[in-house]
Enzyme design. Structure first.
Site, mmCIF file in Angstrom:
data_model
loop_
_atom_site.group_PDB
_atom_site.id
_atom_site.type_symbol
_atom_site.label_atom_id
_atom_site.label_comp_id
_atom_site.label_asym_id
_atom_site.label_seq_id
_atom_site.Cartn_x
_atom_site.Cartn_y
_atom_site.Cartn_z
ATOM 1 N N GLU A 192 64.839 -13.568 30.570
ATOM 2 C CA GLU A 192 65.027 -14.980 30.356
ATOM 3 C C GLU A 192 63.575 -15.737 30.167
ATOM 4 O O GLU A 192 63.882 -16.987 29.809
ATOM 5 C CB GLU A 192 65.761 -15.722 31.397
ATOM 6 C CG GLU A 192 67.178 -15.215 31.174
ATOM 7 C CD GLU A 192 68.015 -15.871 32.287
ATOM 8 O OE1 GLU A 192 67.684 -16.352 33.334
ATOM 9 O OE2 GLU A 192 69.391 -15.837 32.471
ATOM 10 N N GLU A 240 67.921 5.444 43.052
ATOM 11 C CA GLU A 240 67.592 4.331 44.146
ATOM 12 C C GLU A 240 66.949 4.912 45.079
ATOM 13 O O GLU A 240 66.221 4.388 45.843
ATOM 14 C CB GLU A 240 68.690 3.527 44.546
ATOM 15 C CG GLU A 240 69.597 3.894 45.407
ATOM 16 C CD GLU A 240 70.658 2.949 46.172
ATOM 17 O OE1 GLU A 240 70.557 2.998 47.454
ATOM 18 O OE2 GLU A 240 71.080 2.155 45.457
#
Length: 311
Positions: free
Chosen positions: A94, A125
Site C-alpha cells: 500500500e 515458518e
C-alpha cells in the site's frame, strides 16, 4: 529427541504463551446467539488499542530510527509467516499508491514466498535458513531496516530474519504479541503488544493480527510523514493511477491551496500531475521546473521547499 517428546516440548512451550491461552469462560461460545458472539468479539477487539498505547514510546523510537535510515536511502523490509507475513506484505504493497514510493523501498517478505499469501506453505515458518536466503536476495545494507513480525514471538522465520539483518548491520525491529519474546530480544527495538488470549484459542489472526496491523500502520505512515511524504495530513505524494486518485489529487491541491479549479488544472498540467509540485507552484509562485528543483534540494519536504521559494 524423539518426535513425540519434541511435540510434547512444543506443546508445553505454547501453553506458556498469552496468545495461546485457553479461556474456559468461552468454552460454550458456540451455543450462544450470533448477536452475543458478535458483542463478545467486539468487546475483545476494543481492548487492542489500549495494548498498543502501552507501547507507544517503543513504537516511536523504532519509527525515528527507521526514518533516519530511509532518509539515507535505506529500505523498510517486513518479514513474517502466516497472518503476520500477510500483514507485512499488505502494508508494503500500500505504500507505492499512498506515498509514491518505489516498490523496492518498502518490501514485504512472507515465509514460503508469494503463494503463501493464499495457501499454507508447510514448514516455511520453521526455517531461519529460508529467512536468511530471502534477505540475502535483497543485498541488505546498514541503512536498511528489517521488521520481524510474529504473534507468538517465537517463529523461526521472523527471528532468523532479524538475526541475519542485525549481523549485517541493518536496523532490526521485533513485533510480537507476547511479553519476553525471543523475537523482541533478538531485535534492536522490541515491540511487544500484549492484547491477551484470543476469543478462539490460539487464533492469532484476531486480536494479535489487529494489533500487528495497527503497529504496521504506524511504522509506515509516521515514517513517511517524517520523510516529507505528507503536507499536514494531506497525502501530497499520492500516485494518481486511476480516476478516483486523480480526483483525490485535485482535492488535495484544493485543500492545500484554496485555489480555483482553473488554477489547479494549470498547476497539475505544468507539473505532469505531481500533487506536491503543483501545490508548490501555486503557494510558492514558481513554475513547474523551479518547483521540481526546490523539492529536490529540500529532499522532497514541501514545507522546506516553500520556505526556499523566492516569494
Amino acid at each position: 529427541m524423539t518426535p513425540m517428546s519434541h511435540y510434547r516440548s512444543l506443546q508445553a512451550e505454547l501453553e506458556t504463551l498469552t496468545t495461546e491461552a485457553f479461556r474456559p469462560e468461552l468454552a460454550e461460545i458456540d451455543q450462544l446467539p450470533t448477536l452475543e458472539i458478535a458483542r463478545l468479539m467486539n468487546g475483545e477487539d476494543a481492548t487492542v488499542p489500549a495494548a498498543v498505547a502501552a507501547r507507544l514510546p517503543q513504537i516511536a523510537a523504532a519509527i525515528d530510527a527507521i526514518a533516519d535510515r530511509m532518509a539515507r536511502g535505506g529500505r523498510l523490509v517486513y518479514a513474517g509467516a502466516g497472518t503476520a507475513g500477510r500483514l507485512g506484505v499488505l502494508d508494503a504493497s500500500e505504500c507505492p499508491p499512498t506515498f509514491n514510493t518505489d516498490p523496492s523501498e518498502v518490501v514485504g517478505l512472507i515465509a514460503g514466498g508469494p503463494s503463501a499469501m493464499v495457501t499454507s506453505v508447510e514448514g516455511a515458518e520453521d526455517s531461519k535458513k529460508l529467512a536468511a536466503e530471502d534477505l540475502a536476495g535483497l543485498g541488505l545494507t546498514a541503512d536498511d531496516t528489517v521488521v520481524g513480525v510474529s504473534a507468538s514471538g517465537r517463529t523461526p522465520y521472523a527471528i532468523g530474519a532479524v538475526e541475519y539483518a542485525r549481523a549485517r548491520g541493518a536496523l532490526t525491529v521485533g513485533l510480537s504479541c507476547n511479553a519476553g519474546s525471543a523475537l523482541g530480544a533478538a531485535a534492536d527495538h522490541g515491540i511487544e503488544i500484549v492484547a491477551g488470549p484470543e476469543l478462539l484459542t490460539g487464533s492469532t489472526r484476531l486480536k494479535a493480527g489487529t494489533a500487528q496491523k495497527l503497529v504496521l500502520n504506524m511504522l509506515s505512515t509516521i515514517t513517511m510523514i517524517r520523510l516529507g511524504k505528507t503536507y499536514g495530513n494531506l497525502m501530497v505524494d499520492v500516485r494518481a493511477s486511476n480516476e478516483k486518485l486523480r480526483a483525490r489529487s485535485r482535492r488535495i491541491v484544493a485543500l492545500a491551496t484554496g485555489a480555483t479549479d482553473e488554477e489547479i488544472e494549470r498547476a497539475l498540467e505544468a507539473t505532469d500531475g505531481e500533487v506536491k509540485n503543483a501545490i508548490l507552484t501555486i503557494l510558492g509562485g514558481v513554475d513547474g521546473p523551479t518547483a521540481a528543483r526546490l523539492l529536490e534540494e529540500s529532499d522532497g519536504h514541501l514545507r522546506a521547499a516553500l520556505a526556499a521559494a523566492p516569494r
